[in-house]
Enzyme design. Structure first.
Site, PDB file in Angstrom:
ATOM      1  N   GLU B  55      12.776 121.391  61.807  1.00 17.10           N
ATOM      2  CA  GLU B  55      13.654 120.407  61.863  1.00 17.10           C
ATOM      3  C   GLU B  55      14.415 120.902  60.888  1.00 17.10           C
ATOM      4  O   GLU B  55      15.537 119.980  61.404  1.00 17.10           O
ATOM      5  CB  GLU B  55      12.640 119.506  61.641  1.00 17.10           C
ATOM      6  CG  GLU B  55      11.510 119.050  61.853  1.00 17.10           C
ATOM      7  CD  GLU B  55      10.393 119.837  62.124  1.00 17.10           C
ATOM      8  OE1 GLU B  55      10.045 120.709  60.995  1.00 17.10           O
ATOM      9  OE2 GLU B  55       9.478 119.208  63.013  1.00 17.10           O
ATOM     10  N   GLN B  77       9.696 115.087  67.110  1.00 13.52           N
ATOM     11  CA  GLN B  77       9.210 115.467  67.392  1.00 13.52           C
ATOM     12  C   GLN B  77       8.137 113.836  67.121  1.00 13.52           C
ATOM     13  O   GLN B  77       7.946 112.717  67.671  1.00 13.52           O
ATOM     14  CB  GLN B  77       8.232 116.538  67.884  1.00 13.52           C
ATOM     15  CG  GLN B  77       7.456 116.051  68.763  1.00 13.52           C
ATOM     16  CD  GLN B  77       7.164 117.503  68.981  1.00 13.52           C
ATOM     17  OE1 GLN B  77       5.495 117.787  68.804  1.00 13.52           O
ATOM     18  NE2 GLN B  77       7.217 117.924  70.312  1.00 13.52           N
ATOM     19  N   HIS B 124       1.535 110.957  61.931  1.00 15.00           N
ATOM     20  CA  HIS B 124       1.571 110.552  63.232  1.00 15.00           C
ATOM     21  C   HIS B 124       1.526 109.114  63.066  1.00 15.00           C
ATOM     22  O   HIS B 124       1.846 108.226  64.426  1.00 15.00           O
ATOM     23  CB  HIS B 124       1.020 110.705  64.518  1.00 15.00           C
ATOM     24  CG  HIS B 124       0.683 112.246  64.767  1.00 15.00           C
ATOM     25  ND1 HIS B 124      -0.258 113.224  63.947  1.00 15.00           N
ATOM     26  CD2 HIS B 124       0.810 113.941  65.156  1.00 15.00           C
ATOM     27  CE1 HIS B 124      -0.571 114.900  64.345  1.00 15.00           C
ATOM     28  NE2 HIS B 124       0.719 114.454  65.568  1.00 15.00           N
TER      29      HIS B 124
END
Lengths: 422, 334
Positions: B55, B77, B124
């Site tokens: 990243e 992502q 997530h």
């Protein structure tokens, strides 16, 4: 403590001695006798000069040796010699002398309270000054705080550098940045950040952009030995390798990261250059105090990049002669005379001796040149001080503090500026 | 909403050859959420490509590209994985214009799927917007529907400053009001699912009133816009629901106009409570609307815990919790 090796037949079955924690230490500390006899220095001219399209795998030897051109007698020898004319070398000498005089004056200005901070380049002048001469207009450097030679050798006005150092009314950065965090886009010098290593991967991105647009410009990233431990160093190497970016990745190994000796960052790796090999990037080590060698290697790497052959990693082996910064006292962690024992000597003296050996320079002319250089620096300093210093004279306006955070000032910043009454 | 995001990048890449798109799995595969599907085939690998799993490398390279003159629109992502790039975003992208006095700028967009409600567990589901609203030099945008997603993303790509663009992944395929036990409706059945084909923009820094009301004001963004609307319907309270759309710059005028009218304010976000963006909103409303307030400003947010897996619906601030806060706000007497 039990010696477990003697207890191999005991039920716990561990026949090994207790684990030991390893922390690397420099060979010598303050009070000790400096000794670099364990640092292998190959003879000048002894390292081969491969073709620029040779693959990284077969260049392995160059990551473990040191490319050198100037020998003890000041002669330029071997396959890396001959990239510069006498005139260019004389200019290079003047660049390094100017940087050194600039450093001395700014160091003094800091002691006089005219600025809050300074960092000098003593001993490392060749790396940035000679490298700059291997680039073309439009190429972009992503420097650390110790490559002002890129500006000096690139013809950036010393007055503007000093205005920045003084944070005065003529400061090109409007007083927003700490001293020496220059930015000079038109001179191929990217804005310096206080955060270490960040610019290394940015240089790769800039080079990727040049390739994406089908341009002919290349980028150069700069990092010190200590900062190679930052994760952005690794990100830079991965991206440079993956996209074969036209970038030269420069590691200036000056042996010290503030008080930390280079072994702390290098660990078990033989050299910093060797790190490039694992990424499939051709890696060269060069005598960082040899102006001719630095230029020759930089030119080789630049040609690789321009011919779309991809990135090159260069480790400049040098020594940080001065304190880390005006806030540092090296006598607390290394012998005072260590720099005198450094086997690669002084870049200014070595180039001076070479030019004398070539018959194009003399001790007299050198002395005269020293005086001229100092005059130029002092005259620039006087000019800069007319615009003020940190605590006296002209200052950037307080309004400038609110400008440039965004392209257009958003309402909340306008409210804050009004509240500040400026 | 995925199609809208993709269309925004398509339109932008078509119009401006300097727009490049990259990130993990973004190229050939078209993204794990299909947000970049077809872009590599259409524009080539030099405009849309896969990146290493790094990243800080992705953001750092994008900053270098922007310094050259490109306009990278990059993807992280999941917002939960932005932290390795935090240094590049905070220390570099946000400050380059300021520290170089405009010599270098970072016109980049960092797209990140964010938010919970999908059993995404701890890594997530996060909503880290407050970490970025705190950084001067960044703009922070969160769309709540396909129309805005496209218009705001095009605006963000065209914006000269770095934009953190959160995409509530719970909204990718349809609106979600927190009633997880009810059937899901796709965007095709929603008026804001109707997205024009070509170029259009939705300005940054402009909020929109999604539901007009007089009883109280709800400040929300992303998924919580629908939760707030559902809570108003469920309780029968005439709430005015404001979709902030961009957190920095913030449309303070729309907020204060509404709160001065209703006299009560509830702030709703998925992110954790303490030092969340709701705290900033509450402070601003208190400063600007103090003499109009008839009740304490209430915040309904995620709890101050990592985002759990099995306890998804106990964590997610659903319509029941928001509705309860509405009832309590109306019970308060000045």
């Amino acid at each position: 403590m039990t010696d477990k090796s003697a207890n191999a037949d005991l039920p716990d079955g561990n026949q090994y001695p207790p684990l030991k924690f390893h922390v690397p230490e420099p060979a010598v500390r303050p009070g000790g006798q400096p000794d670099f006899s364990n640092v292998p220095i190959p003879k000048a001219g002894s390292v081969r000069r491969p073709e620029v399209d040779e693959r990284a795998e077969t260049l392995r030897d160059l990551a473990f040796s040191i490319i050198r051109v100037l020998n003890r007698s000041g002669e330029a020898v071997g396959p890396w010699a001959g990239t510069l004319t006498d005139e260019e070398l004389l200019e290079g000498l003047k660049d390094m002398m100017t940087l050194r005089a600039f450093d001395a004056r700014m160091q003094m200005a800091q002691r006089q309270g005219k600025t809050s901070f300074y960092m000098q380049h003593m001993g490392e002048e060749a790396a940035s000054c000679a490298f700059r001469k291997a680039l073309l207009p439009g190429d972009m450097n992503f420097p650390t705080y110790r490559q002002a030679g890129l500006l000096i050798a690139g013809g950036y006005p010393m007055v503007d550098m000093m205005n920045q150092i003084y944070s005065n009314e003529a400061d090109p950065l409007k007083g927003r940045q700490m001293p020496i965090m220059y930015s000079a886009r038109d001179h191929g010098f990217f804005s310096i950040s206080g955060n270490l290593g960040t610019q290394f991967v940015q240089s790769v991105g800039w080079a990727m952009a040049s390739a994406i647009k089908g341009d002919d410009k290349i980028a150069a990233g700069w990092i010190g030995d200590g900062s190679t431990a930052e994760s952005d160093f690794h990100a830079a190497l991965v991206f440079a390798s993956t996209y074969r970016a036209p970038v030269i990745l420069n590691i200036v190994n000056n042996q010290w990261a503030i008080s930390t000796f280079q072994g702390i960052a290098r660990g078990g790796a033989g050299t910093f250059a060797a790190r490039g090999l694992g990424f499939g990037i051709p890696a060269l080590r060069v005598d960082g105090n040899d102006y001719l060698a630095v230029h020759a290697v930089a030119k080789w790497a630049a040609e690789r990049a321009r011919r779309n052959l991809g990135p090159t990693l260069i480790e400049y082996v040098t020594y940080r002669v001065g304190a880390h910064s005006t806030s540092d006292d090296p006598s607390a962690y290394r012998p005072k005379t260590e720099s005198e024992a450094w086997p690669l000597g002084d870049p200014v003296i070595r180039l001076k001796n070479h030019l004398i050996a070539r018959g194009v320079w003399s001790e007299e002319r050198h002395k005269q040149s020293e005086a001229e250089v100092l005059d130029a620096v002092i005259s620039a300093q006087k000019q800069a001080e007319k615009h003020g210093t940190l605590h006296s004279g002209g200052k950037p306006s307080a309004r400038d503090m609110f400008e440039g955070v965004y392209a257009e000032m958003p309402p909340h910043l306008r409210r804050q500026r009004q509240k500040a009454g400026i | 909403m995925i199609e809208a995001v993709r269309s925004a990048m398509d339109v932008s890449m078509e119009r401006d050859g300097d727009v490049v798109v990259f990130g993990e799995d973004v190229g050939y595969f078209g993204g794990v959420f299909r947000a970049t599907q077809g872009l590599q085939q259409k524009y080539g690998t030099h405009r849309c490509f896969d990146a290493p799993i790094s990243e800080s490398g992705i953001v750092g390279a994008a900053i270098g590209m922007a310094a050259y003159g490109l306009k990278p629109c990059i993807e992280v992502q999941f917002a939960d994985y932005v932290y390795p790039a935090f240094d590049q975003i905070v220390s570099e992208a946000a400050r380059i214009r300021y520290r170089s006095n405009g010599q270098f700028t970072a016109p980049i967009v960092i797209r990140m799927p964010s938010g919970g409600g999908i059993f995404g567990g701890q890594t997530h589901s996060q909503s880290p917007e407050a970490l970025f609203t705190h950084v001067s030099g960044l703009k922070v945008v969160i769309p709540s529907n396909p129309y805005d997603a496209k218009g705001l993303l095009i605006s963000s790509i065209e914006d000269p400053d770095p934009v953190i663009f959160f995409e509530p992944k719970r909204l990718y395929n349809g609106p979600f009001d927190g009633h997880h036990d009810r059937p899901i409706t796709p965007w095709s059945k929603h008026e804001l699912g109707d997205v024009p084909e070509g170029h259009f923009t939705v300005p940054l820094g402009k909020a929109v009133v999604r539901r007009e009301g007089s009883a109280l004001t709800v400040l929300a963004y992303g998924t919580m816009v629908y939760v707030a609307q559902a809570a108003a319907e469920d309780t029968g309270i005439d709430a005015e629901v404001i979709d902030l759309r961009s957190l920095v710059p913030l449309d303070l005028e729309t907020i204060t106009t509404s709160v001065k009218k209703t006299g009560r304010c509830i702030i709703v976000h998925e992110a954790t409570l303490t030092s969340g963006f709701g705290a900033e909103l509450a402070a601003l409303v208190q400063e600007q609307c103090f003499y109009h307030l008839e009740a304490p400003i209430a915040r309904v947010t995620g709890w101050d815990t990592p985002y759990p897996h099995a306890q998804e619906w106990d964590y997610f601030p659903g319509p029941a919790r928001v509705g309860q806060a509405m009832i309590e706000a109306l019970e308060e007497q000045p």
